[in-house]
Design an enzyme around this catalytic site. Structure first.
Site, PDB file in Angstrom:
ATOM      1  N   THR A  41       0.807  -1.039   0.106  1.00 40.84           N
ATOM      2  CA  THR A  41      -0.099  -0.125  -0.126  1.00 40.84           C
ATOM      3  C   THR A  41       0.882   1.239   0.087  1.00 40.84           C
ATOM      4  O   THR A  41       1.888   1.332   0.459  1.00 40.84           O
ATOM      5  CB  THR A  41      -0.910  -0.141   1.163  1.00 40.84           C
ATOM      6  OG1 THR A  41      -1.604   1.162   1.454  1.00 40.84           O
ATOM      7  CG2 THR A  41       0.058  -0.225   2.261  1.00 40.84           C
ATOM      8  N   TYR A  70      -1.825   0.207  10.580  1.00 42.50           N
ATOM      9  CA  TYR A  70      -1.839  -0.604   9.271  1.00 42.50           C
ATOM     10  C   TYR A  70      -0.727  -0.482   8.335  1.00 42.50           C
ATOM     11  O   TYR A  70      -0.100  -1.560   7.882  1.00 42.50           O
ATOM     12  CB  TYR A  70      -3.110  -0.121   8.643  1.00 42.50           C
ATOM     13  CG  TYR A  70      -3.305  -0.523   7.053  1.00 42.50           C
ATOM     14  CD1 TYR A  70      -3.364  -1.975   6.686  1.00 42.50           C
ATOM     15  CD2 TYR A  70      -3.202   0.600   6.214  1.00 42.50           C
ATOM     16  CE1 TYR A  70      -3.467  -2.235   5.433  1.00 42.50           C
ATOM     17  CE2 TYR A  70      -3.193   0.173   4.988  1.00 42.50           C
ATOM     18  CZ  TYR A  70      -3.175  -1.207   4.559  1.00 42.50           C
ATOM     19  OH  TYR A  70      -3.294  -1.633   3.091  1.00 42.50           O
TER      20      TYR A  70
END
Length: 335
Positions: free
Chosen positions: A126, A150
């Site tokens: 990501t 995250y």
């Protein structure tokens, strides 16, 4: 130029998290290119209905014995790893769960891959590993300083992959997504999260009357209309990049990290206008203060993915919103 794939007898590819949003679209593309997807998923966020292009083996990435059994049965030539907890807000509330699933789970999967003799691994990462941008568009040399658990769990996994390559010979393609969006154009699968936190599904639900309205956080950013800018990429373009990454590794490619985005930014207001156009109705838009941690602009420099994989995004914002509308309005009534 499209990378040609080696002709082999065993075209099994293990797709971990293949019942989820991006994983299922990648299975569709893998099957179209002659591969046999083997889906491994615990269905905590995935959907059994999305497993349409290969068998489903239920299991958790932290279950080493189950992984060993599946790898021994199918002997896949490569692994595509999508399985992860992804909701940023939840990662702040419960970082331990994210480290347990995303980091320990990935390390368990990597150990199983090595034991099975697999040396080709594609990792779903990501742009959250970059943190707040120093410059835009962002390329792969941008410093990595994630600002939430995250993003940090994904960054830790990326570092592990680099060590596994250096010391164990496990080659990987790390794919850093920007904003995945859209759906299969035939409406067979699409974006389905519970709870939903992504902008396009939330806006479409508002247009369909499933929620009261859509909240825009911040209208005073230094952008062309005051709202945040994001790089939305069609999920089928993402899936195509994953198939090309498999081709690349099976043909002997070296480990590499690549951004996946269009290189074009869309403001929140522009996104909402596109959804109003496809919905043929106005949205109830509510404006609020900025949210802490939101970046002004996140746009990818995708030159490296083009050079390494011969990959180029095919779909624009209109295709994204039209395919998403088709999925949410006709196929996803109960969500």
């Amino acid at each position: 130029m499209r990378i040609s794939r080696l002709t082999v007898q065993n075209n099994n590819i293990l797709v971990v998290g293949g019942a989820g949003y991006i994983g299922s679209h990648t299975c569709l593309q893998l099957a179209a290119k002659g591969y046999q997807p083997i889906v491994y998923d615990n269905l905590s966020n995935g959907h059994e209905e999305f497993v349409k292009w290969g068998v489903l083996e239920k299991g958790d990435i932290r279950d080493r014995k189950r992984l060993d059994d599946v790898l021994a049965r199918y002997r896949p030539r490569a692994i595509l790893h999508f399985a992860a907890m992804i909701e940023v807000g939840e990662s702040v509330k419960d970082p331990a769960a994210f480290y347990d699933n995303n980091v320990i789970g990935t390390l368990t999967l990597l150990s199983a891959a090595l034991a099975a003799g697999i040396d080709a691994f594609v990792f779903s990462s990501t742009c959250a590993t970059y943190g707040l941008p120093d410059s835009v568009p962002m390329d792969e040399t941008h410093k990595q300083a994630p600002i939430n658990p995250y993003g940090r769990t994904k960054w830790v996994c990326e570092q592990a992959l680099k060590d596994y390559d250096l010391y164990k010979g496990l080659r990987s393609v790390i794919l850093r997504y920007f904003n995945a969006a859209g759906a299969d154009f035939e409406g067979r699968i699409g974006e389905w999260h519970e709870p939903e936190t992504h902008a396009i599904p939330l806006a479409i639900d508002a247009a369909l009357g499933r929620r009261e309205g859509f909240n825009v956080f911040g209208t005073d950013y230094d952008t062309r209309d005051g709202t945040c800018v994001r790089d939305y990429i069609h999920v089928l373009d993402l899936a195509d990049a994953h198939v090309r990454a498999v081709d690349y590794l099976l043909e002997g490619g070296k480990s590499v990290e690549l951004n996946l985005g269009t290189g074009t930014g869309t403001t929140v207001k522009e996104l909402l206008s596109a959804i109003e156009k496809v919905a043929e109705r106005p949205l109830n838009i509510r404006y609020a203060e900025r949210r802490e941690g939101d970046s002004t602009t996140l746009v990818a420099n995708n030159d490296k993915a083009r050079a390494v994989l011969g990959w180029e995004p095919q779909y624009d914002l209109a295709a994204i919103t039209e395919s998403a509308w088709n999925w949410h309005s006709r196929r996803n009534q109960g969500v």
